[in-house]
Scaffold this motif. Structure first.
Motif, PDB file in Angstrom:
ATOM      1  N   ARG A  71      10.824  50.979 -39.327  1.00 47.87           N
ATOM      2  CA  ARG A  71      11.604  52.164 -38.644  1.00 47.87           C
ATOM      3  C   ARG A  71      12.050  53.040 -39.559  1.00 47.87           C
ATOM      4  O   ARG A  71      12.368  54.221 -39.199  1.00 47.87           O
ATOM      5  CB  ARG A  71      12.984  51.726 -37.781  1.00 47.87           C
ATOM      6  CG  ARG A  71      12.626  50.774 -36.798  1.00 47.87           C
ATOM      7  CD  ARG A  71      13.945  50.403 -36.040  1.00 47.87           C
ATOM      8  NE  ARG A  71      13.682  49.431 -34.782  1.00 47.87           N
ATOM      9  CZ  ARG A  71      14.249  48.884 -34.010  1.00 47.87           C
ATOM     10  NH1 ARG A  71      15.866  49.263 -34.055  1.00 47.87           N
ATOM     11  NH2 ARG A  71      14.320  48.319 -32.899  1.00 47.87           N
ATOM     12  N   CYS A  92      16.208  56.394 -40.626  1.00 49.69           N
ATOM     13  CA  CYS A  92      15.636  55.448 -39.762  1.00 49.69           C
ATOM     14  C   CYS A  92      15.588  56.030 -38.415  1.00 49.69           C
ATOM     15  O   CYS A  92      16.046  57.116 -37.765  1.00 49.69           O
ATOM     16  CB  CYS A  92      16.918  54.269 -39.565  1.00 49.69           C
ATOM     17  SG  CYS A  92      16.740  53.050 -38.456  1.00 49.69           S
ATOM     18  N   GLU A  93      14.747  55.301 -37.278  1.00 50.89           N
ATOM     19  CA  GLU A  93      14.370  55.720 -36.146  1.00 50.89           C
ATOM     20  C   GLU A  93      15.732  55.880 -35.338  1.00 50.89           C
ATOM     21  O   GLU A  93      15.762  56.787 -34.259  1.00 50.89           O
ATOM     22  CB  GLU A  93      13.410  54.994 -35.300  1.00 50.89           C
ATOM     23  CG  GLU A  93      11.974  55.260 -35.780  1.00 50.89           C
ATOM     24  CD  GLU A  93      11.158  54.079 -35.167  1.00 50.89           C
ATOM     25  OE1 GLU A  93      11.379  53.470 -34.266  1.00 50.89           O
ATOM     26  OE2 GLU A  93       9.735  54.046 -35.560  1.00 50.89           O
ATOM     27  N   CYS A  94      16.744  55.336 -35.428  1.00 54.85           N
ATOM     28  CA  CYS A  94      17.878  55.288 -34.757  1.00 54.85           C
ATOM     29  C   CYS A  94      18.825  56.581 -35.180  1.00 54.85           C
ATOM     30  O   CYS A  94      19.800  56.738 -34.436  1.00 54.85           O
ATOM     31  CB  CYS A  94      18.659  54.126 -34.910  1.00 54.85           C
ATOM     32  SG  CYS A  94      19.393  53.770 -36.447  1.00 54.85           S
ATOM     33  N   GLY A  95      18.524  57.118 -36.068  1.00 49.52           N
ATOM     34  CA  GLY A  95      18.974  58.480 -36.519  1.00 49.52           C
ATOM     35  C   GLY A  95      19.844  58.303 -37.712  1.00 49.52           C
ATOM     36  O   GLY A  95      20.316  59.448 -38.425  1.00 49.52           O
ATOM     37  N   ASN A  96      20.362  56.983 -38.363  1.00 51.82           N
ATOM     38  CA  ASN A  96      20.933  56.935 -39.489  1.00 51.82           C
ATOM     39  C   ASN A  96      19.714  57.029 -40.693  1.00 51.82           C
ATOM     40  O   ASN A  96      18.668  57.035 -40.776  1.00 51.82           O
ATOM     41  CB  ASN A  96      21.281  55.367 -39.637  1.00 51.82           C
ATOM     42  CG  ASN A  96      22.830  55.332 -38.493  1.00 51.82           C
ATOM     43  OD1 ASN A  96      23.364  55.887 -38.214  1.00 51.82           O
ATOM     44  ND2 ASN A  96      22.760  53.875 -38.450  1.00 51.82           N
ATOM     45  N   SER A 112      14.584  48.688 -41.423  1.00 51.72           N
ATOM     46  CA  SER A 112      15.546  49.660 -40.797  1.00 51.72           C
ATOM     47  C   SER A 112      16.724  49.630 -41.416  1.00 51.72           C
ATOM     48  O   SER A 112      17.076  49.196 -42.713  1.00 51.72           O
ATOM     49  CB  SER A 112      15.911  49.100 -39.504  1.00 51.72           C
ATOM     50  OG  SER A 112      16.776  47.942 -39.385  1.00 51.72           O
ATOM     51  N   CYS A 113      17.683  50.676 -40.812  1.00 56.75           N
ATOM     52  CA  CYS A 113      18.859  50.796 -41.706  1.00 56.75           C
ATOM     53  C   CYS A 113      19.986  49.736 -41.479  1.00 56.75           C
ATOM     54  O   CYS A 113      21.122  49.499 -42.058  1.00 56.75           O
ATOM     55  CB  CYS A 113      19.635  52.136 -40.902  1.00 56.75           C
ATOM     56  SG  CYS A 113      20.086  51.841 -39.287  1.00 56.75           S
ATOM     57  N   CYS A 115      19.856  48.546 -38.103  1.00 52.17           N
ATOM     58  CA  CYS A 115      19.835  48.383 -36.718  1.00 52.17           C
ATOM     59  C   CYS A 115      18.939  47.221 -36.251  1.00 52.17           C
ATOM     60  O   CYS A 115      19.281  46.657 -35.061  1.00 52.17           O
ATOM     61  CB  CYS A 115      19.591  49.764 -36.051  1.00 52.17           C
ATOM     62  SG  CYS A 115      17.901  50.486 -36.457  1.00 52.17           S
ATOM     63  N   LEU A 116      17.907  46.874 -36.842  1.00 50.08           N
ATOM     64  CA  LEU A 116      17.036  46.078 -36.416  1.00 50.08           C
ATOM     65  C   LEU A 116      17.615  44.686 -36.510  1.00 50.08           C
ATOM     66  O   LEU A 116      17.540  43.955 -35.461  1.00 50.08           O
ATOM     67  CB  LEU A 116      15.562  46.313 -37.300  1.00 50.08           C
ATOM     68  CG  LEU A 116      14.324  45.384 -36.946  1.00 50.08           C
ATOM     69  CD1 LEU A 116      13.966  46.228 -35.614  1.00 50.08           C
ATOM     70  CD2 LEU A 116      13.188  45.827 -37.993  1.00 50.08           C
ATOM     71  N   GLU A 119      19.863  44.179 -33.525  1.00 48.60           N
ATOM     72  CA  GLU A 119      19.402  44.017 -32.391  1.00 48.60           C
ATOM     73  C   GLU A 119      18.723  42.438 -32.149  1.00 48.60           C
ATOM     74  O   GLU A 119      18.733  41.932 -31.051  1.00 48.60           O
ATOM     75  CB  GLU A 119      18.226  44.909 -32.180  1.00 48.60           C
ATOM     76  CG  GLU A 119      18.567  46.307 -31.706  1.00 48.60           C
ATOM     77  CD  GLU A 119      17.433  47.346 -31.564  1.00 48.60           C
ATOM     78  OE1 GLU A 119      16.541  46.939 -31.471  1.00 48.60           O
ATOM     79  OE2 GLU A 119      17.879  48.712 -32.030  1.00 48.60           O
TER      80      GLU A 119
END
Ligand SMILES: [Zn+2]
Ligand SMILES: [Zn+2]
Length: 222
Positions: A71, A92-96, A112-113, A115-116, A119
């Motif tokens: 991500r 990161c895709e989540c915005g972080n 990922s940051c 977040c992966l 989840e």
């Protein structure tokens, strides 16, 4: 001779094997740097941290800007670690945004940051419930952490200790409910607690085995 440091990692160097040496006091190790290059260094230098990488600085600068790793997308280099590896600012895709070692990105260790992982943790949590619920006693199942899931999920109105079964104060009847996919698939009243529980369990078996994730949301909204 089997040396205990073989296979171990010191900063950017991984010890591959010990080399034959005429000088018995100076043990030589063949090491692989994170960048892929091999070097020979003394055991003292490697273990003591005086040699932390292959020594070829320009070699360590691998331009990964714009490259995607899971991500994360590498934006720019923002310095280096004490080991000599480059640090990259990543989106990161989540915005972080996070700073990650080049090696960890290239080897897929960091994707990922964080977040992966969160989840995946939630998925594991759901599997926990499912596993324990399948054992048949949904009134007292605990998560792997020892948290009583019933207490987390039981609403204020629930007076029975069983999810989806509650007593009507005025009449003394038992209500069995199951909210699934935006509607009640079970909404009945029974004379006895046992009948209500049986109805709820039947409905659970019918609907929840197929899509547990949806059930989790429905319980939260219940
Ligand atoms: Zn290197
Ligand atoms: Zn993220």
């Amino acid at each position: 001779m089997v040396d205990s440091v073989i296979g171990e990692k010191f900063h950017m160097l991984t010890v591959i094997c010990q080399l034959e040496s005429h000088d018995k006091r100076r043990k030589l190790l063949l090491c692989q740097c994170d960048c892929g290059r091999y070097i020979v260094a003394s055991r003292g230098e490697v273990v003591g941290g005086r040699k932390r990488n292959c020594g070829n600085k320009s070699h360590h600068y691998i331009d990964i800007s714009g490259h995607q790793f899971g991500r994360l997308t590498a934006i720019k280099e923002v310095g280096e670690t004490s080991s000599g590896d480059k640090k990259w600012l990543c989106q990161c895709e989540c915005g972080n945004q996070v700073v990650v070692k080049s090696y960890a990105l290239r080897k897929g260790l960091t994707r990922s940051c964080g977040c992966l992982r969160r989840e995946l943790g939630q998925k594991r949590f759901a599997n926990d419930i499912r596993f324990l619920a399948n054992k048949g006693n949904s009134t007292s199942f605990l998560s792997a952490d020892g948290v009583n899931l019933v207490s987390l999920r039981k609403g204020e109105r629930n007076t029975s200790g069983v999810i989806g079964v509650s007593k009507e104060k005025k009449t003394g009847w038992w209500n069995a409910r199951l909210y699934f996919n935006g509607k009640y698939v079970l909404l009945k009243t029974f004379d006895s607690f046992e009948e209500a529980v049986a109805a709820r369990k039947n409905a659970e078996a019918q609907y929840l085995q197929r899509n547990y994730q949806v059930e989790q949301h429905s319980v939260a909204n219940d």
